[in-house]
Design an enzyme around this catalytic site. Sequence first.
Site, PDB file in Angstrom:
ATOM      1  N   TYR A 246     -10.873   1.886   4.941  1.00 47.00           N
ATOM      2  CA  TYR A 246      -9.715   1.614   4.089  1.00 47.00           C
ATOM      3  C   TYR A 246     -10.016   0.442   3.169  1.00 47.00           C
ATOM      4  O   TYR A 246     -10.454  -0.615   3.616  1.00 47.00           O
ATOM      5  CB  TYR A 246      -8.513   1.316   4.986  1.00 47.00           C
ATOM      6  CG  TYR A 246      -7.210   1.254   4.252  1.00 47.00           C
ATOM      7  CD1 TYR A 246      -6.685   2.399   3.657  1.00 47.00           C
ATOM      8  CD2 TYR A 246      -6.499   0.072   4.152  1.00 47.00           C
ATOM      9  CE1 TYR A 246      -5.477   2.350   2.985  1.00 47.00           C
ATOM     10  CE2 TYR A 246      -5.288   0.021   3.494  1.00 47.00           C
ATOM     11  CZ  TYR A 246      -4.783   1.160   2.909  1.00 47.00           C
ATOM     12  OH  TYR A 246      -3.585   1.109   2.238  1.00 47.00           O
TER      13      TYR A 246
ATOM     14  N   LYS B 256       0.169   3.456  -2.962  1.00 40.55           N
ATOM     15  CA  LYS B 256      -1.004   4.335  -3.098  1.00 40.55           C
ATOM     16  C   LYS B 256      -0.658   5.804  -3.323  1.00 40.55           C
ATOM     17  O   LYS B 256      -1.296   6.484  -4.121  1.00 40.55           O
ATOM     18  CB  LYS B 256      -1.905   4.202  -1.866  1.00 40.55           C
ATOM     19  CG  LYS B 256      -2.697   2.902  -1.821  1.00 40.55           C
ATOM     20  CD  LYS B 256      -3.586   2.836  -0.591  1.00 40.55           C
ATOM     21  CE  LYS B 256      -4.581   1.693  -0.679  1.00 40.55           C
ATOM     22  NZ  LYS B 256      -3.988   0.361  -0.636  1.00 40.55           N
TER      23      LYS B 256
ATOM     24  N   SER C 206       0.791  -1.247   0.000  1.00 41.42           N
ATOM     25  CA  SER C 206       0.000   0.000   0.000  1.00 41.42           C
ATOM     26  C   SER C 206       0.812   1.281   0.000  1.00 41.42           C
ATOM     27  O   SER C 206       0.243   2.363  -0.132  1.00 41.42           O
ATOM     28  CB  SER C 206      -0.965   0.015   1.190  1.00 41.42           C
ATOM     29  OG  SER C 206      -2.030  -0.861   0.942  1.00 41.42           O
TER      30      SER C 206
END
Length: 397
Positions: free
Chosen positions: A175, A67, A64
């Site tokens: 999330y 991102k 992640s």
Amino acid sequence: MPQAILKQSLDTVLEYTTQRFGGAPGVVAMVTDRDGNIYEGAAGKRELGKDQPMTADSVFAIFSTTKAIAGTAMMQLVEEGKVRLEDAARKYVPEIAEVGVLTGFDANGQPQTRPPRRDITINDLMLHTAGFSYEFFSADDLRYRTAKNIPTIVSSTRAAFKSVLLFDPGERWCYGVNIDWLGMIVEQQRGKRLGEMMAERIFAQLGITDTAFTMTDSMKARRVTIHDRAADGKLTPLPDLALPQPPEFDSGGGGLYGTVGDYMKFIRMILNDGNGPNGRVLKAETVQRMCQDGLKPMGLSSGGWTTSIPSLSNSGDLFPGLDKGWAYTFQFNREPAPTGRPAGQVAWAGLANCYYWIDRQTGVGGYWATQILPFQDAASYPGYVDFESAVYRGLKA
């Protein structure tokens, strides 16, 4: 604090994390200011039980922490006027309109859904307020995927991101797979794979050469093995566990492989108002906007998570009790962090226990990389907190 003393202090954190009983097999960690790296460290091994040492150029699945780079690609489109953050996402990816809000499961375990009360906007995707989750952070999402035979998100397929909404867009923060949808919008607008677009418009400007969705042979030779930590603390190397190479779909939410040194170049770009050594990536005002709390005006906060797949993530929170928002696209600490990081800065993490922070006020940022599942590991996460704390102690001194 003189550089030599800072190095000694940070080296000690890495050594303790890797050499303590039940510690992380290996760590690479770096710190940068606006001009360049002020610390680079590597300790331990790339794989438990093997001799190959961890090195500064070791390659990690950064999950992640991808991102923020995908968010940068989206903000370039916003700068160019090709998309607006207020736009409905279905304008660019019509299939998102087919995703319903989960209302429950019938007697046969089949999910029941209804249409959302309003369209999902690009802003919702950026802030994780669309209603999406991840299967390992939501028992309902996992149950829905199982009932509908939707592949796991780590399959790097487009089908994996077309799950279900747990609430109506804009209702709260959760999330999830939002940034993968953002990546699809970027691809739709650019007419290219996300990785190709990142290489042309972000990596070239920053001098990033060892980060990609599809690893080169050189990167594969330096790849760090992901390890599993069992409930009893025992670590097992999983040398065959890797994201599909090449992936069917470039996952903006978590598909990149890269080195810590490359990520430091991205952090420096944010510290330097969008400037890279080979050209500008973003305008200064765009970087400022990316680093603002987008949830506060909505009366929302970001927080922790409850695991639904304990082998992938522990239940937890980063700095529990600290008031936190969300920016484009990282967590925003509204209060000073216990490490010494001032209020109003950004940070985030990757599933296999990678962590970073970017402090534009002080002009420093750092990245801590290990490869252990589940997330928020008992050795790696405290090591990261110690690392960031040692940096701020050093800066104060």
